[in-house]
Design an enzyme around this catalytic site. Structure first.
Site, PDB file in Angstrom:
ATOM      1  N   HIS A  63     -76.057  29.543   5.362  1.00  0.00           N
ATOM      2  CA  HIS A  63     -75.928  28.151   5.773  1.00  0.00           C
ATOM      3  C   HIS A  63     -76.811  27.691   6.988  1.00  0.00           C
ATOM      4  O   HIS A  63     -77.095  28.406   7.869  1.00  0.00           O
ATOM      5  CB  HIS A  63     -74.396  28.409   6.048  1.00  0.00           C
ATOM      6  CG  HIS A  63     -73.804  26.905   6.640  1.00  0.00           C
ATOM      7  ND1 HIS A  63     -73.400  25.983   6.025  1.00  0.00           N
ATOM      8  CD2 HIS A  63     -73.663  26.876   7.921  1.00  0.00           C
ATOM      9  CE1 HIS A  63     -73.062  25.107   6.911  1.00  0.00           C
ATOM     10  NE2 HIS A  63     -73.001  25.598   8.000  1.00  0.00           N
TER      11      HIS A  63
ATOM     12  N   ASP B   3     -68.410  20.329   5.384  1.00  0.00           N
ATOM     13  CA  ASP B   3     -69.214  20.135   6.571  1.00  0.00           C
ATOM     14  C   ASP B   3     -70.120  18.909   6.721  1.00  0.00           C
ATOM     15  O   ASP B   3     -70.333  18.618   7.764  1.00  0.00           O
ATOM     16  CB  ASP B   3     -69.873  21.566   6.712  1.00  0.00           C
ATOM     17  CG  ASP B   3     -70.544  21.898   7.902  1.00  0.00           C
ATOM     18  OD1 ASP B   3     -70.121  21.102   8.749  1.00  0.00           O
ATOM     19  OD2 ASP B   3     -71.304  22.899   7.978  1.00  0.00           O
TER      20      ASP B   3
ATOM     21  N   GLU C 190       0.823  -1.142  -0.184  1.00  0.00           N
ATOM     22  CA  GLU C 190       0.114   0.036   0.101  1.00  0.00           C
ATOM     23  C   GLU C 190       0.780   1.273  -0.192  1.00  0.00           C
ATOM     24  O   GLU C 190       1.884   1.215   0.618  1.00  0.00           O
ATOM     25  CB  GLU C 190      -0.907  -0.056   1.281  1.00  0.00           C
ATOM     26  CG  GLU C 190      -1.554  -1.364   1.324  1.00  0.00           C
ATOM     27  CD  GLU C 190      -2.911  -1.277   2.018  1.00  0.00           C
ATOM     28  OE1 GLU C 190      -3.448  -0.166   2.372  1.00  0.00           O
ATOM     29  OE2 GLU C 190      -3.925  -2.146   2.161  1.00  0.00           O
TER      30      GLU C 190
ATOM     31  N   THR D 229     -67.175  26.521  16.519  1.00  0.00           N
ATOM     32  CA  THR D 229     -65.678  26.339  16.879  1.00  0.00           C
ATOM     33  C   THR D 229     -64.938  27.778  16.830  1.00  0.00           C
ATOM     34  O   THR D 229     -65.065  28.446  15.901  1.00  0.00           O
ATOM     35  CB  THR D 229     -64.956  25.351  16.010  1.00  0.00           C
ATOM     36  OG1 THR D 229     -65.711  24.255  15.961  1.00  0.00           O
ATOM     37  CG2 THR D 229     -63.676  25.081  16.435  1.00  0.00           C
TER      38      THR D 229
ATOM     39  N   GLU E 211       2.420   0.359   4.193  1.00  0.00           N
ATOM     40  CA  GLU E 211       2.615  -0.897   4.818  1.00  0.00           C
ATOM     41  C   GLU E 211       2.279  -1.987   3.890  1.00  0.00           C
ATOM     42  O   GLU E 211       1.990  -2.020   2.519  1.00  0.00           O
ATOM     43  CB  GLU E 211       1.422  -1.266   5.695  1.00  0.00           C
ATOM     44  CG  GLU E 211      -0.157  -0.674   5.073  1.00  0.00           C
ATOM     45  CD  GLU E 211      -1.032  -0.850   6.141  1.00  0.00           C
ATOM     46  OE1 GLU E 211      -1.034  -1.031   7.421  1.00  0.00           O
ATOM     47  OE2 GLU E 211      -2.132  -0.760   5.724  1.00  0.00           O
TER      48      GLU E 211
ATOM     49  N   ARG F 235     -19.010  -1.456  -0.206  1.00  0.00           N
ATOM     50  CA  ARG F 235     -19.220  -2.201   1.065  1.00  0.00           C
ATOM     51  C   ARG F 235     -20.744  -1.659   1.586  1.00  0.00           C
ATOM     52  O   ARG F 235     -20.820  -0.574   2.028  1.00  0.00           O
ATOM     53  CB  ARG F 235     -18.147  -1.935   2.026  1.00  0.00           C
ATOM     54  CG  ARG F 235     -16.813  -2.338   1.465  1.00  0.00           C
ATOM     55  CD  ARG F 235     -15.700  -2.049   2.625  1.00  0.00           C
ATOM     56  NE  ARG F 235     -14.306  -2.603   1.974  1.00  0.00           N
ATOM     57  CZ  ARG F 235     -13.345  -2.517   2.979  1.00  0.00           C
ATOM     58  NH1 ARG F 235     -13.433  -2.558   3.911  1.00  0.00           N
ATOM     59  NH2 ARG F 235     -12.024  -2.786   2.116  1.00  0.00           N
TER      60      ARG F 235
ATOM     61  N   ASN G 286      -0.032  -5.374   3.552  1.00  0.00           N
ATOM     62  CA  ASN G 286      -1.133  -6.255   4.086  1.00  0.00           C
ATOM     63  C   ASN G 286      -0.865  -7.539   3.825  1.00  0.00           C
ATOM     64  O   ASN G 286      -1.232  -8.163   2.545  1.00  0.00           O
ATOM     65  CB  ASN G 286      -2.514  -5.713   3.991  1.00  0.00           C
ATOM     66  CG  ASN G 286      -2.804  -4.553   4.720  1.00  0.00           C
ATOM     67  OD1 ASN G 286      -2.892  -4.638   6.022  1.00  0.00           O
ATOM     68  ND2 ASN G 286      -3.467  -3.700   4.077  1.00  0.00           N
TER      69      ASN G 286
ATOM     70  N   GLU H 207     -11.104  -5.898  -0.621  1.00  0.00           N
ATOM     71  CA  GLU H 207     -11.334  -5.421  -1.980  1.00  0.00           C
ATOM     72  C   GLU H 207     -10.896  -6.345  -3.038  1.00  0.00           C
ATOM     73  O   GLU H 207     -10.723  -5.871  -4.141  1.00  0.00           O
ATOM     74  CB  GLU H 207     -11.048  -3.886  -1.936  1.00  0.00           C
ATOM     75  CG  GLU H 207      -9.640  -3.776  -1.679  1.00  0.00           C
ATOM     76  CD  GLU H 207      -9.236  -3.707  -0.186  1.00  0.00           C
ATOM     77  OE1 GLU H 207      -8.028  -3.127   0.084  1.00  0.00           O
ATOM     78  OE2 GLU H 207      -9.958  -3.881   0.681  1.00  0.00           O
TER      79      GLU H 207
ATOM     80  N   LYS I 100     -74.206  32.206   8.949  1.00  0.00           N
ATOM     81  CA  LYS I 100     -73.954  30.824   9.270  1.00  0.00           C
ATOM     82  C   LYS I 100     -74.745  30.237  10.507  1.00  0.00           C
ATOM     83  O   LYS I 100     -74.343  30.807  11.582  1.00  0.00           O
ATOM     84  CB  LYS I 100     -72.461  30.973   9.416  1.00  0.00           C
ATOM     85  CG  LYS I 100     -71.883  29.651  10.192  1.00  0.00           C
ATOM     86  CD  LYS I 100     -70.051  29.748  10.192  1.00  0.00           C
ATOM     87  CE  LYS I 100     -69.701  28.393  10.718  1.00  0.00           C
ATOM     88  NZ  LYS I 100     -69.867  27.284   9.916  1.00  0.00           N
TER      89      LYS I 100
ATOM     90  N   ASP J 191     -66.374  34.630  13.101  1.00  0.00           N
ATOM     91  CA  ASP J 191     -65.727  34.453  14.526  1.00  0.00           C
ATOM     92  C   ASP J 191     -66.677  33.850  15.421  1.00  0.00           C
ATOM     93  O   ASP J 191     -67.838  34.162  15.138  1.00  0.00           O
ATOM     94  CB  ASP J 191     -65.426  35.803  15.132  1.00  0.00           C
ATOM     95  CG  ASP J 191     -64.913  35.822  16.367  1.00  0.00           C
ATOM     96  OD1 ASP J 191     -63.673  35.552  16.534  1.00  0.00           O
ATOM     97  OD2 ASP J 191     -65.413  36.057  17.364  1.00  0.00           O
TER      98      ASP J 191
ATOM     99  N   HIS K   4     -78.297  23.760   9.255  1.00  0.00           N
ATOM    100  CA  HIS K   4     -77.976  22.510   9.363  1.00  0.00           C
ATOM    101  C   HIS K   4     -79.374  21.977   9.483  1.00  0.00           C
ATOM    102  O   HIS K   4     -80.208  22.567  10.099  1.00  0.00           O
ATOM    103  CB  HIS K   4     -77.010  22.064  10.642  1.00  0.00           C
ATOM    104  CG  HIS K   4     -75.714  22.426  10.367  1.00  0.00           C
ATOM    105  ND1 HIS K   4     -74.613  21.306  10.333  1.00  0.00           N
ATOM    106  CD2 HIS K   4     -74.953  23.396  10.428  1.00  0.00           C
ATOM    107  CE1 HIS K   4     -73.629  21.888  10.301  1.00  0.00           C
ATOM    108  NE2 HIS K   4     -73.664  23.132  10.486  1.00  0.00           N
TER     109      HIS K   4
END
Length: 1230
Positions: free
Chosen positions: A824, A625, A343, A959, A356, A409, A358, A364, A794, A731, A826
């Site tokens: 509107h 709704d 190496e 709400t 070095e 790897r 090895n 590899e 509403k 609101d 219900h």
């Protein structure tokens, strides 16, 4: 050599083929000629055939394989590699393993395998270093050769010597070679003696701190500390600061001792930003050595190689030859035997330095094998058996490198957590394959990844005719393979492969350190044609969806979703097909949609067009709704999308579709796990012609609290940009200051603004008090003066009787002749259709209605009934009843699909005129009452609601004010309180927060002011000050950029403006949704019948992940609960492939144990409430104090939970996806 009949026949056949085909060397890259071209002739073919025959047969003795049994003294991938080579040479194979490796392929893939014993408390690795035990097993098994692989004992002279003494051949270098080269200091001296340039460094191993400090002071920084024995990045540290020298020296020495059994280290000058080039050599021990070209191993992390290639294609040819010569020069002088690697570091000036040798096979080695065609492991065995290089067929002039090979790897590590190792069960493991692809790995579906060993699970090697081709092939391989259940470094590898520095061949050893962004894999985007592979957010989609299905199969839905388990699977259990709309009976009877007018002429132009329109206009509430009132807002986007085309056709003459805002915003994230913005934009694309309308809660936007003004303005701006046309601004208390902000914000966003009056009381009944005609007329004047484009009434509860509608609308029309009026209501009392017809007769331009199947009761009145009653009159709605029919059938079926969310209400309730409960809240209260065990007290709750309304000041109820009244009503029922007791005990009662906040003034000021002395007593007893004026005006501006930075630290840079707004409005809901996504992914892709109904064993479904991308998923089995962990493993088949998923069973005794509290010695608890997103250990694992055992997602961040002690894991009581509270037991250590 003896020519057999088969050999001659094969060669003859090859000659015929070659004579009839053009021969092209496909593996020589255009920019690098690695050998002299030759003309292919029969002679060459014969010569190659002879050499191949020599190279692929083991040396023989008496006609038998020289080695009868070869042991792989290693584990996992390299052990399997050795066994395959031995098997091809017709030798028996013997494996060794520890208990923790009992499920590994190297155990069950060997002809015979034997378990290594280890001392109590010893690590599993220690057994693989036990020379005496390994030798004894080999002798008992009649092993005549041992191949050590790499790591462990591969460079140990003691092991090689012990093999020889036992009469066993060591497949590797000689003891003398190992003594010289496995000791890095001895190798350095050998290089100097051989005339090979070296990096300045210590002459030998440095033993003491004093020696290290003295040496480093003499040569200066930076330096690198290296283990004298071994490699692989272990025992290696770079020191750039003297303060780090001593601790790094001690750490390197300790790591070297643990990895190689020898803590010796030496020190060298650190060469900055070099390339790491290694030359593969092999010798026969006689001084005869050949090289097999070189490899570029520069892409490293902490000195551990990550990506390798052969050859180093950008290396100058003269330098390449020089490195080859240096390698042979050094190893020939040492009479090197067997395979090894020399190496070098090459600096920026192309100066090489030996670092070095090895003396072993390398991880590899595969890239060298691919470009040279030489099986290095078999060559090792033949050399060990006594063959010369010539006998093996390794002649230097015949060894060439053809093409380019790359190895990656793949490890079970998390790059974003600095490559922290991951453990767990592989849900699925599928290999990539194909032309030029090699796989060396040992994984399989169901394999448990443990923390004891190296994290590499597989290595892929690809070959191509050029470097770009090899890179493209590796990209494909990493896309194709599937490793799920644990985190891997694959996204990181893809980042490296696609980085310009890598692609141009310029990567150095500093590549990864210089580009930390490579580790940020969650924010990557890869250049792939397949978007599902290009975007990391879409990776592992199947894995997350299967986790959802597994959890649903085991645990069902959480109670807060509100699904009636008894009704699951009782309705339609398949996707409802899209409705088919017949052509209009009168094609010309349409103006092309009111949205076209709005886009061309703006809000004022739309208002004018509405007033000039002769018929009654309809706003359809089915998409908001209606399902909020009937089905607790649980409608998923899928059902809306599926009928969008038909709706755009059938309701082309409608004024608008109410489809967003209000409760739909937070419920989408909170319960449906969808993005509300995605819903809006998806539907906008599908419905281009009809205006979209939303419900805006004034200063509360779509929330239940107050926000800084800039949040409301930014929200309206984004809502309009995403597709909202009409803003119904109201609101809950009709508080003018809150209304002004909402009207102004919607107007500045260029929306059509409906100034809205929240209706309560009865204008036709003088006894109803303050909510008379004068009140509403005054409020209407204020709304028009604010700049509203239309007026809306509403009526949340259905209190607007036909008589009241006539009075109110007539008065409004008379005073505001140019302003559109929108009503509107219900249908709770059953008079909704009559009221809307009365309003139309009185001059209303627009009324709200719902498709018949979604109308009535607490929803809006029937759209079909209104259209039918006005058909052929001057108030004709322009809606074709024939086109409504298929839509109505569709919604009937959809409602059956959502049967688990029906409240059980079977009719209207005229007593709404007494209790005044809003439509949507009526069904919600009914559901909440069931959850609280108050079902039998429902009549009393309605009565208490009326009483609570009066106690709070007789307020408009929508709400969030309706919630205040509802909370007080339930509180009164639960505590058995009478109205007078509320006032008497106001300073001591534990009121819900919503009531206290209302009395403080947090949602505004109610008509006529707050009830006294109730307000004063509540605030005084709690030490609270009243809020005077609009609550939001006291809030400082929201810092969007600061919050963006905060979110990007957690979720990456994919945070959008819409994400920011969702977080600003609902911070906890947004975080919970994101945490849910981490575990279960985008569940909105699941069909609703799959999302709602738990699968049972044998059930098979098909899930479409995207166009042309589907998964066939079959639930095969649910295992019995594990009493220790409270877990079940659920086995699926996905496209016929087995898939494992483990979830906690919340209903079993084990789950109860899983929610024990920590505190006893050895117990590890959750540091805070959150969701478990990763589990790092399993029972039997050995951990040290501080080791991570789990990852918790909480408080906008992921937190690693460390072990509080050292020991063995006794039990793990949580799984990925589990919700935990603070101090809940996670892991127990003994």
């Amino acid at each position: 050599m003896t020519w057999t009949t088969q050999t001659v026949s094969a060669v003859a056949t090859l000659v015929v083929v070659l004579c009839t085909c053009d021969f092209v060397d496909a593996f020589v890259p255009p920019r690098l000629s690695l050998r002299t071209p030759t003309t292919t002739t029969v002679a060459h073919v014969l010569k190659d055939a002879v050499e191949e025959n020599v190279a692929t047969n083991a040396p023989t003795k008496d006609g038998k394989p020289f080695f009868s049994n070869i042991m792989a003294a290693n584990r996992a991938e390299i052990a399997v590699r050795i066994m395959r080579a031995a098997t091809e040479m017709n030798a028996g194979t013997v494996g060794i393993y520890v208990h923790e490796d009992r499920y590994s392929q190297h155990r069950w893939g060997a002809d015979r395998s034997f378990m290594l014993e280890k001392a109590e408390g010893a690590t599993p690795i220690s057994a693989y270093l036990d020379i005496d035990q390994i030798i004894q097993i080999a002798k008992d098994a009649d092993v005549d050769a041992i191949h050590p692989g790499y790591g462990f004992l591969s460079e140990s002279p003691e092991f090689a010597k012990a093999c020889g003494e036992a009469g066993i051949v060591f497949v590797g270098p000689t003891v003398e070679n190992l003594l010289r080269f496995s000791d890095k200091t001895a190798a350095r001296q050998a290089a100097i003696d051989a005339g090979v340039p070296v990096v300045p460094g210590s002459d030998g191993a440095l033993k003491t701190i004093e020696d290290v400090v003295e040496f480093v002071e003499s040569i200066g920084l930076p330096v690198i500390i290296k283990a004298a024995m071994g490699g692989g990045g272990k025992g290696m540290r770079v020191v750039r600061n003297m303060n780090d020298l001593v601790p790094f020296f001690e750490a390197a020495r300790s790591e070297a001792l643990a990895s190689f059994g020898d803590g010796s280290v030496f020190v060298e000058r650190f060469v900055d930003r070099p390339r790491h080039i290694e030359v593969q050599i092999i010798g026969d021990g006689s001084g005869n050595v050949v090289h097999l070209w070189e490899r570029d191993c520069s892409v490293q992390r902490r000195h551990q190689k990550v990506i390798e290639m052969a050859p180093a294609f950008t290396l100058p040819d003269d330098l390449r030859r020089q490195l080859h010569q240096y390698a042979i020069q050094l190893t020939s002088a040492a009479k090197y035997k067997n395979a090894g690697t020399v190496e070098f570091l090459v600096d920026s000036d192309m100066r090489p330095y030996f670092i070095e040798v090895n003396p072993r096979i390398q991880v590899e080695h595969t890239v060298t094998e691919e470009v040279t065609g030489v099986d290095l492991v078999q060559a090792q065995m033949k050399i060990a058996a006594g063959a010369s290089l010539e006998e093996v067929g390794l002649i230097q002039e015949n060894i060439s490198a053809r093409g380019v090979a790359i190895q990656c790897r793949v490890t079970t590590e998390d790059p974003q957590r600095d490559f922290a190792p991951d453990t767990g069960t592989l849900s699925v493991y599928r290999h990539a394959a194909g032309c030029g692809v090699r796989m060396d790995g040992v994984g399989y579906s169901g394999l448990k990844i443990t923390p004891y060993f190296d994290s590499m699970i597989v290595k892929y090697t690809v070959r191509g005719s050029s470097f770009p081709e090899a890179v493209a092939r590796m990209n494909r391989v990493l896309q194709e393979c599937r490793i799920r259940g644990v985190k891997t470094n694959i996204p990181f590898l893809l980042n490296c492969l696609q980085h310009p520095d890598f692609k141009n061949g310029g990567a150095t050893t500093a590549f990864i350190d210089e580009h930390p962004e490579l580790k940020q894999t969650s924010t990557s985007y890869w250049n792939f044609a397949n978007e599902w592979q290009a975007d990391p957010k879409k990776l592992a989609t199947s894995d997350r969806i299967i986790r959802y299905l597994a959890n649903l199969a085991v645990n069902g839905h959480p109670p807060e979703l509100g699904a009636d388990e008894a009704k699951l699977g009782t309705g339609i259990t398949k996707a409802v097909p899209s409705p088919k709309i017949p052509p209009r009976s009168s094609p010309s009877a349409t103006n092309g949609g009111f949205r076209k007018i709005l886009l061309e002429k703006g809000p004022d132009g739309l208002a004018k067009a509405v007033r000039e329109h002769k018929g009654l206009l309809i706003m359809d509430t089915t998409w908001r709704d209606a399902h909020q009132s009937l089905l607790a807002t649980r409608m998923r986007t899928q059902e809306l999308t599926r009928c969008a085309d038909a709706t755009n056709e059938a309701l082309i003459n409608a004024f608008s579709l109410e489809m967003w805002g209000g409760a739909t915003f937070d419920v989408a994230m909170r319960f449906l796990h969808e993005c509300p913005w995605k819903r809006l934009e998806t539907l906008r694309e599908k419905v281009p012609d009809i205006p979209f309308q939303m419900l805006l809660r004034g200063a509360n936007a779509v929330g239940y609290t107050n926000y800084a003004d800039n949040v409301v303005y930014k929200f309206c701006e984004q809502a309009h940009a995403s597709g909202i046309d009409v803003f119904r601004v109201f609101d809950s208390l009709n508080y003018l200051e809150n209304l002004k902000l909402g009207v102004d914000a919607a107007g500045k966003a260029w929306g059509f603004v409906e100034g809205t009056m929240s209706y309560t009381g009865d204008v036709a009944d003088p006894s109803k008090g303050k909510y008379n005609l004068d009140y509403y007329m005054k409020l209407a004047r204020e709304l028009v003066d604010m700049g509203s484009h239309s007026l809306a009434v509403k009526d949340m509860a259905g209190l607007l009787t036909p008589r009241a509608a006539t009075m109110l609308v007539s008065a409004l029309r008379e005073e505001f002749p140019d302003t559109p009026i929108h009503v509107h209501t219900h249908d709770t009392a059953g008079s909704g259709v009559a009221s809307m017809l009365a309003a139309a007769e009185a001059g209303a331009d627009i009324v709200d209605a719902a498709i018949d199947a979604m109308s009535g009761m607490t929803s809006q009145p029937s759209l079909g009934a209104i259209a039918a009653n006005l058909r052929g009159t001057e108030r004709d709605t322009g809606i074709d009843l024939a086109q409504l029919g298929p839509l109505n059938t569709y919604w009937e079926n959809v409602r059956s699909l959502y049967a688990p969310f029906e409240s059980g209400q079977l009719s209207g309730s005229s007593d709404v005129l007494l209790h005044e409960i809003p439509g949507g809240q009526y069904t919600n209260l009914l559901f909440q009452s069931k959850q609280l065990g108050l079902t039998e007290k429902w009549p009393e709750i309605k009565k208490k609601y009326a009483e609570a309304n009066i106690i709070l000041g007789d307020i408009p109820k929508v709400t969030p004010s309706s919630k205040v009244v509802g909370d007080l009503a339930q509180f009164m029922v639960a505590q058995n309180l009478h109205p007078n007791e509320i006032l008497e005990q106001a300073d001591t009662l534990a009121f819900p927060d919503s009531i206290v906040n209302y009395l403080r003034g947090d949602i505004g000021i109610p008509p006529g002011g707050f009830p006294e002395p109730l307000r004063s007593k509540v605030l005084k007893s709690r030490g609270l000050d009243a809020v005077d004026g609009r609550p939001g005006q006291f809030l400082k501006a929201y810092d969007f950029e600061q919050e963006r930075e905060s979110l990007e630290k957690i979720y990456g840079n994919q945070i959008t403006e819409k994400d920011l707004l969702s977080y600003a409005l609902y911070p906890k809901v947004f975080q919970d949704w994101k945490e849910y996504e981490k575990v279960y992914g985008d569940v909105d892709i699941l069909p609703t019948h799959v999302f709602l109904n738990p699968m049972k064993p044998g059930d098979e479904i098909e899930v479409e992940l995207g166009p042309g991308r589907s998964r066939v998923i079959k639930l095969v089995a649910i295992q019995d609960v594990d009493d220790e962990t409270g877990s079940r493993t659920v086995l699926f088949e996905v496209n016929g492939e087995q898939y494992y998923m483990t979830v906690t069973d919340q209903s079993m005794g084990g789950a109860g144990a899983a929610r024990e509290k920590a505190g006893a010695p050895g117990t590890i608890g959750s540091p805070m409430p959150g969701v478990i997103v990763d589990v790092k250990v399993k029972a039997g694992d050995r951990v040290k104090e501080g080791d991570p055992v789990a990852t918790l997602s909480a408080m906008k961040m992921e937190t690693s939970v460390p072990s509080t002690s050292t020991g063995v894991v006794k039990r793990v009581v949580v799984n990925v996806g589990d919700k935990v509270d603070g101090d809940d037991l996670l892991v127990e250590i003994e």
